[in-house]
Design an enzyme around this catalytic site. Structure first.
Site, PDB file in Angstrom:
ATOM      1  N   ASP A 185     -21.621   0.007  -5.181  1.00  0.00           N
ATOM      2  CA  ASP A 185     -22.525   0.257  -6.443  1.00  0.00           C
ATOM      3  C   ASP A 185     -23.358  -0.923  -6.908  1.00  0.00           C
ATOM      4  O   ASP A 185     -22.753  -2.000  -7.115  1.00  0.00           O
ATOM      5  CB  ASP A 185     -21.504   0.635  -7.383  1.00  0.00           C
ATOM      6  CG  ASP A 185     -20.893   1.866  -7.117  1.00  0.00           C
ATOM      7  OD1 ASP A 185     -21.821   2.911  -6.831  1.00  0.00           O
ATOM      8  OD2 ASP A 185     -19.617   2.018  -7.302  1.00  0.00           O
ATOM      9  N   ASP A 213     -23.666  -7.532  -6.519  1.00  0.00           N
ATOM     10  CA  ASP A 213     -24.682  -7.616  -7.476  1.00  0.00           C
ATOM     11  C   ASP A 213     -24.178  -8.168  -8.796  1.00  0.00           C
ATOM     12  O   ASP A 213     -24.770  -8.717  -9.784  1.00  0.00           O
ATOM     13  CB  ASP A 213     -25.320  -6.295  -7.925  1.00  0.00           C
ATOM     14  CG  ASP A 213     -24.188  -5.328  -8.426  1.00  0.00           C
ATOM     15  OD1 ASP A 213     -24.606  -4.736  -9.594  1.00  0.00           O
ATOM     16  OD2 ASP A 213     -23.456  -4.830  -7.938  1.00  0.00           O
ATOM     17  N   ASP A 249     -20.204  -5.371  -1.403  1.00  0.00           N
ATOM     18  CA  ASP A 249     -19.930  -4.559  -2.636  1.00  0.00           C
ATOM     19  C   ASP A 249     -20.833  -3.145  -2.299  1.00  0.00           C
ATOM     20  O   ASP A 249     -21.992  -3.127  -1.456  1.00  0.00           O
ATOM     21  CB  ASP A 249     -20.522  -5.002  -3.914  1.00  0.00           C
ATOM     22  CG  ASP A 249     -20.476  -4.294  -5.036  1.00  0.00           C
ATOM     23  OD1 ASP A 249     -19.311  -3.692  -5.056  1.00  0.00           O
ATOM     24  OD2 ASP A 249     -21.573  -3.965  -5.504  1.00  0.00           O
ATOM     25  N   LYS A 268     -11.551  -5.998  -7.430  1.00  0.00           N
ATOM     26  CA  LYS A 268     -12.392  -7.219  -7.722  1.00  0.00           C
ATOM     27  C   LYS A 268     -12.561  -7.553  -9.328  1.00  0.00           C
ATOM     28  O   LYS A 268     -12.631  -6.445 -10.034  1.00  0.00           O
ATOM     29  CB  LYS A 268     -13.669  -7.233  -7.376  1.00  0.00           C
ATOM     30  CG  LYS A 268     -13.930  -6.846  -5.636  1.00  0.00           C
ATOM     31  CD  LYS A 268     -15.327  -6.649  -5.140  1.00  0.00           C
ATOM     32  CE  LYS A 268     -15.660  -5.437  -5.771  1.00  0.00           C
ATOM     33  NZ  LYS A 268     -17.056  -4.933  -5.157  1.00  0.00           N
TER      34      LYS A 268
END
Length: 259
Positions: free
Chosen positions: A12, A207, A10, A182
């Protein structure tokens, strides 16, 4: 921790927040590059082209190539093109989404008389754009959203995400969209297809539990959670299916891989 043959990563909240580099990110990518471990950046951000994403990463000291970037815009365009080649589309979103759609031979229009309405993150969203999207769905266009993230991490804090914009059209029309990014399997299957490896050999790093971690769970691959973005370690304890691993940051992931 298991040493995987490849990683889906990922952006961000994992490698950066807005324009702020997250400690451990460049070290982790350097480790993967030095050991020639394949990896793809899988992002729900539909506003940028892969080239723009790679440029941003490189400016932050993260050596990346455009062909290592899989965006929700690319997955959305491919999904529509496979289902209905040459279809007409009304879209909300940035240049990344528009380029992805047109590169796949889809026709982007500015009115509500279209085959598909596609919602991507649009930082210049207006009432008129939402109105046209709503009318398009009411006219029978197939409703697609690049992702369901209700918020995105920026330097100022957590700002409205694509899911929040999409919800306006959903509430107004009563129609639920097909989500591509996602945690939906559509974008993950695309990334796994590019890697060409067994699922047991790949891990998803991120995250946010509801998107990143669930995206891995939904396609039966291991997951590595980092506590640098949205979901805290304490919040993980309330989840019915925990990630395979959780770490403070990517520095700790490197230590584990080296041990």
């Amino acid at each position: 921790m298991k040493n995987y043959q490849a990683y889906l990563i990922d952006l961000d909240g994992t490698l950066y927040k807005g324009d702020e580099h997250i400690d451990g990110a460049s070290q982790f990518i350097s480790y993967l590059n030095q050991h020639k471990i394949p990896h793809l950046y899988v992002t729900n951000n539909s506003t940028k082209d892969p080239e723009e994403v790679a440029t941003k990463l490189n400016k932050m000291g993260l050596v990346a190539r455009a062909d290592e970037v899989v965006t929700s815009a690319l997955a959305t365009a491919e999904y529509i093109a496979e289902e209905s080649p040459g279809a007409s589309v009304y879209m909300l979103g940035g240049s990344g989404l528009k380029h992805a759609l047109t590169d796949k031979g889809l026709v982007v229009k500015e009115d509500e008389f279209v085959d598909y309405v596609v919602i991507g993150l649009d930082e210049a969203v207006t009432y008129e754009k939402l109105s046209t999207a709503t009318l398009g769905v009411r006219n029978g266009a197939k409703f697609i959203s690049t992702n369901q993230d209700v918020s995105i991490p920026k330097e100022r804090g957590f700002l409205p995400g694509n899911g929040a914009i999409t919800s306006v059209v959903t509430v107004s029309t009563g129609v639920q969209p097909i989500f591509i990014g996602k945690p939906e399997p559509i974008i993950m299957r695309k990334a796994l297809e590019i890697l060409g490896l067994e699922r047991s050999e790949v891990a998803m790093v991120g995250d946010l539990y509801d998107t990143d971690i669930m995206s891995g769970i939904n396609v039966n691959i291991d997951t590595i959670h980092v506590q640098t973005g949205v979901t805290t370690k304490e919040e993980l304890e309330l989840k019915p299916v925990p990630p395979t691993y959780t770490f403070k940051d990517l520095n700790d992931v490197i230590k584990e891989l080296q041990s």
